[in-house]
Enzyme design. Structure first.
Site, PDB file in Angstrom:
ATOM      1  N   ARG A 249       0.593  -1.181  -0.370  1.00  0.00           N
ATOM      2  CA  ARG A 249      -0.222  -0.161  -0.485  1.00  0.00           C
ATOM      3  C   ARG A 249       0.612   1.601  -0.079  1.00  0.00           C
ATOM      4  NH1 ARG A 249      -5.376  -0.994   1.994  1.00  0.00           N
ATOM      5  NH2 ARG A 249      -5.620   1.111   2.850  1.00  0.00           N
TER       6      ARG A 249
ATOM      7  N   ASN B 196      -4.381   7.742   8.269  1.00  0.00           N
ATOM      8  CA  ASN B 196      -4.249   7.265   6.085  1.00  0.00           C
ATOM      9  C   ASN B 196      -5.010   7.926   6.127  1.00  0.00           C
ATOM     10  OD1 ASN B 196      -3.891   5.797   3.515  1.00  0.00           O
ATOM     11  ND2 ASN B 196      -5.332   3.727   4.855  1.00  0.00           N
TER      12      ASN B 196
ATOM     13  N   GLU C 264      -4.848   6.054 -25.463  1.00  0.00           N
ATOM     14  CA  GLU C 264      -4.380   5.470 -24.263  1.00  0.00           C
ATOM     15  C   GLU C 264      -5.540   3.222 -24.464  1.00  0.00           C
ATOM     16  OE1 GLU C 264      -2.946   5.447 -21.645  1.00  0.00           O
ATOM     17  OE2 GLU C 264      -4.182   4.396 -20.069  1.00  0.00           O
TER      18      GLU C 264
ATOM     19  N   LYS D 272      -3.570   0.634 -23.070  1.00  0.00           N
ATOM     20  CA  LYS D 272      -4.666  -0.487 -22.124  1.00  0.00           C
ATOM     21  C   LYS D 272      -3.824  -1.502 -22.799  1.00  0.00           C
ATOM     22  CE  LYS D 272      -3.231   0.832 -19.868  1.00  0.00           C
ATOM     23  NZ  LYS D 272      -2.833   1.885 -19.744  1.00  0.00           N
TER      24      LYS D 272
ATOM     25  N   GLU E  28      -0.278  -3.259 -24.078  1.00  0.00           N
ATOM     26  CA  GLU E  28       0.770  -3.811 -23.533  1.00  0.00           C
ATOM     27  C   GLU E  28       0.009  -4.534 -22.616  1.00  0.00           C
ATOM     28  OE1 GLU E  28       1.282  -0.494 -20.409  1.00  0.00           O
ATOM     29  OE2 GLU E  28      -0.518   0.522 -20.343  1.00  0.00           O
TER      30      GLU E  28
ATOM     31  N   HIS F  84      -6.546   8.495 -44.408  1.00  0.00           N
ATOM     32  CA  HIS F  84      -5.050   8.673 -44.697  1.00  0.00           C
ATOM     33  C   HIS F  84      -4.145   8.033 -44.877  1.00  0.00           C
ATOM     34  CE1 HIS F  84      -6.633  13.340 -45.643  1.00  0.00           C
ATOM     35  NE2 HIS F  84      -7.033  13.311 -44.458  1.00  0.00           N
TER      36      HIS F  84
ATOM     37  N   LYS G  32       7.089  -1.190 -14.121  1.00  0.00           N
ATOM     38  CA  LYS G  32       6.100   0.579 -13.970  1.00  0.00           C
ATOM     39  C   LYS G  32       7.159   1.909 -13.882  1.00  0.00           C
ATOM     40  CE  LYS G  32       2.565   1.797 -12.160  1.00  0.00           C
ATOM     41  NZ  LYS G  32       1.472   1.839 -12.955  1.00  0.00           N
TER      42      LYS G  32
HETATM   43  C1  AGP Z   1       1.346   3.287 -18.987  1.00  0.00           C
HETATM   44  O1  AGP Z   1       0.334   1.869 -18.734  1.00  0.00           O
HETATM   45  C2  AGP Z   1       2.510   2.551 -19.114  1.00  0.00           C
HETATM   46  N1  AGP Z   1       3.494   2.077 -17.521  1.00  0.00           N
HETATM   47  C3  AGP Z   1       3.457   3.753 -19.514  1.00  0.00           C
HETATM   48  O2  AGP Z   1       2.917   3.894 -20.512  1.00  0.00           O
HETATM   49  C4  AGP Z   1       3.860   4.897 -18.550  1.00  0.00           C
HETATM   50  O3  AGP Z   1       2.609   5.747 -18.436  1.00  0.00           O
HETATM   51  C5  AGP Z   1       5.112   5.128 -19.053  1.00  0.00           C
HETATM   52  O4  AGP Z   1       6.392   5.039 -18.731  1.00  0.00           O
HETATM   53  C6  AGP Z   1       5.026   6.781 -18.468  1.00  0.00           C
HETATM   54  O5  AGP Z   1       5.875   6.514 -16.928  1.00  0.00           O
HETATM   55  P1  AGP Z   1       4.871   8.211 -15.623  1.00  0.00           P
HETATM   56  O6  AGP Z   1       3.881   8.759 -16.078  1.00  0.00           O
HETATM   57  O7  AGP Z   1       5.744   7.622 -14.667  1.00  0.00           O
HETATM   58  O8  AGP Z   1       6.105   8.798 -16.141  1.00  0.00           O
END
Ligand code: AGP
Length: 610
Positions: A27, A100, A483, A487, A490, A506, A605
């Site tokens: 968390r 919290n 976006e 999603k 990835e 185009h 991440k």
């Molecule tokens: C989004 O789902 C990805 N994990 C990736 O594109 C991410 O948004 C990108 O690496 C930017 O990261 P940040 O927002 O921590 O800068």
């Protein structure tokens, strides 16, 4: 969101608290700390960093105590440091508190308490609590906590101990979880059950407005409003540990999608002056004249955050009538960008550690520019490198695929746009009111929407074996289309591309055949008819169209193969709502394919390398 553990009983209290914190570390792990009542004193141990740092700090300490509280922190106010770590105490260390949540009016309370002679040491909002409770303490800790909390605005889950009560913990919750664990000659108060399921499965899920008082031999619950003692239902936990950390969801990503009503609420909490239809953002230190003099407002980011920055560009143009740009950080930093005297830059970043974004900040500063950060992690490198900014308050995001952080970014960008537009007088007050009202209603709208998503699951099942997909949107829905495509690719590894809907003619239209699902955002707005034309162009080439459409839209039904309705909101809030079904589509396709949704292959991440 932070982890809280409170224990009263005769077991090895140090071990119970440390093990409990380790269970809650997902968390938040900026810092950790614990406090015990021993020999009519509060013994306090705090450490920046993960729980293991605190564990080694107290390894040699002998603790003889029957009441203790502990905390692992996800910073919201005040950087991760030893002194900002919880528990916090009053200056004479008679009371210790772990918290919290977010105290919205902490500045006013802090001033009130300093004027009464209290001495503060940290930058946190939480520290007002022990001083407040000490101010009201006259022998009854529960009463002192109750009186103090009556002055508090915001969200909290707290545990409180006092040096003169060797076996007592007082807890209270409003907006942040708190669970009472019932043992044999021992009792617990925790932010989630994973911290205690090894010791007891008998729990009381406290609700907003509840208080609890525990000792090793007793537990009582009270209503905050009138201090009446109330009986609460004792439930038995049937989950296993991992399941509890995900609050019963199969993946953190799905849990975080469902957290969005709360995280969107947290991202605007304390930042809207409703009766003046205005926005206040303490981190944007600009005078009104400076805002009015701005020539350009530029957004820089990567990945999902870059999609939020395109949303920002369109909003700034639309509401603030100011030139706006949106750039990939990785491109910006290697060009020779022009930085004008009256330029303002915003970086957008969930982690606050993205290398390319950090490098862009450095380049802007080298060219004499000013840059604010829209960041989720307090005290992160980007938060420290920028000249101020706004935290998104989405809490820790465990899933690699960003969801709640993205919608929190959109919300914060909307707040910034309204703030600037009201300052520059480029929107009328009634327009600001309409936007703010729609934003305030958004969490409840999403909450209701998420209650019935079976149709989205069916659509995901229908298209899960696709090899490609197109995502189309126009205007403020164009970044949402991008976006949605990101999603899907990835976490399901299906190739997907997002385009402005009109751009399809185009080139991409050559891809259309009956194996190409096209997710088209077609909610009602000024260019709806244009999007309908794009849908017809796809259908003429036998493409499959899955439309995200406005509830009540009768016209679109016979034009498309599948339809996902979303509630109708204000035009500039609608894209945030439109994001939700696209997150769910990606999640359920990847989940149906049995993929590792929370840790997709090849990804991290936070991309801290160039
Ligand atoms: C989004 O789902 C990805 N994990 C990736 O594109 C991410 O948004 C990108 O690496 C930017 O990261 P940040 O927002 O921590 O800068």
């Amino acid at each position: 969101m932070c982890g809280i553990v409170g224990y009263t009983g005769g077991r090895n209290i140090k071990e119970i608290l440390i093990e409990g914190l380790k269970r809650l570390e997902y968390r938040g792990y900026d810092s950790a700390g614990m406090a015990f009542v021993e020999n009519q004193e509060i013994r306090l141990f705090k450490k920046k960093g993960k729980v293991i740092g605190l564990e080694s700090k107290i390894l040699k300490e002998t603790i003889v105590s029957r009441a203790g509280i502990a905390h692992t922190r996800w910073a919201t106010h005040g950087e991760p440091t030893d002194i900002n770590s919880h528990p916090h105490t009053d200056e004479s260390k008679t009371i210790a508190v772990v918290h919290n949540g977010i105290i919205e009016n902490y500045r006013e309370l802090k001033k009130y308490l300093i004027d009464k002679g209290h001495v503060f040491v940290s930058e946190t909002d939480t520290e007002v609590l022990p001083h407040l409770f000490e101010e009201f303490y006259q022998g009854d800790l529960r009463e002192a906590v109750w009186k103090g909390l009556k002055l508090v605005e915001g969200a909290y889950g707290i545990c409180v101990i006092h040096k003169d009560h060797p076996e007592l913990i007082v807890g209270a919750r409003k907006g942040s979880p708190l669970i009472l664990g019932i043992g044999e000659k021992e009792n617990f108060l925790v932010s989630d059950a994973s911290a205690i399921v090894s010791y007891t499965r008998n729990v009381v899920f406290l609700e907003d407005g509840d208080m609890a008082v525990i000792t090793p031999d007793s537990f009582k619950t009270y209503e905050m409003d009138n201090q009446n003692e109330i009986d609460k239902k004792i439930e038995e936990i049937s989950w296993d540990i991992e399941n509890i950390e995900k609050s019963g969801f199969d993946h953190f990503m799905l849990k975080e999608i469902y957290e969005q009503p709360a995280t969107i609420r947290d991202s605007f909490r304390g930042r809207i002056i409703l009766n003046e239809n205005k926005v206040k953002l303490g981190g944007i230190q600009l005078a009104a004249a400076e805002i009015r003099d701005l020539e350009r407002i530029n957004f820089i980011a990567c990945g999902t955050s870059w999609h939020a920055s395109i949303f920002g560009k369109y909003l700034i143009e639309n509401l603030v009538k100011t030139i706006s740009t949106s750039e990939y950080a990785s491109e910006f930093r290697y060009r020779e960008p022009v930085v004008l005297k009256n330029d303002l830059f915003f970086t957008v970043s969930q982690s606050g550690e993205t290398a390319d974004t950090l490098a862009a900040i450095k380049l802007i500063h080298e060219k004499g520019g000013k840059v604010f950060g829209i960041t989720n992690v307090v005290g992160s490198s980007i938060a420290r490198a920028t000249d101020g900014g706004v935290y998104t308050h989405a809490g820790i995001e465990v899933g690699v695929a960003s969801t709640k952080a993205f919608t929190a970014q959109l919300t914060v960008i909307l707040l910034i746009s309204v703030l600037f537009a009201r300052t520059k007088n480029t929107i009328r007050e009634e327009e600001a009111k309409a936007i703010i009202d729609a934003l305030v209603l958004l969490p409840e709208t999403i909450e209701k929407y998420l209650k019935n998503i079976n149709q989205i699951k069916d659509i995901a099942e229908k298209y899960k074996d696709s090899k490609h997909a197109l995502y189309l949107g126009r205007g403020l829905n164009f970044p949402i289309a991008l976006e949605g495509a990101l999603k899907l690719k990835e976490i399901s590894y299906i190739h997907a591309e997002g385009y402005p809907a009109a751009e399809m003619k185009h080139g991409p239209i050559a891809l259309i055949d009956d194996n190409m699902p096209c997710f088209v955002i077609a909610t009602k707005d000024s260019i709806y008819e244009k999007v309908i034309s794009n849908i017809k162009e796809i259908k003429a080439r036998k493409g499959k169209v899955i439309a995200i459409a406005s509830e009540g839209d009768r016209e679109i039904k016979e034009l498309v193969d599948d339809l996902i309705f979303v509630p109708v909101s204000h035009l500039v809030v609608q894209p945030i709502l439109n994001t939700i079904p696209l997150q769910l589509i990606a999640y359920y396709i990847a989940s149906a394919k049995g993929l590792d949704v929370d840790k997709p292959r090849n990804l991290a991440k936070s991309v801290t390398v160039e």
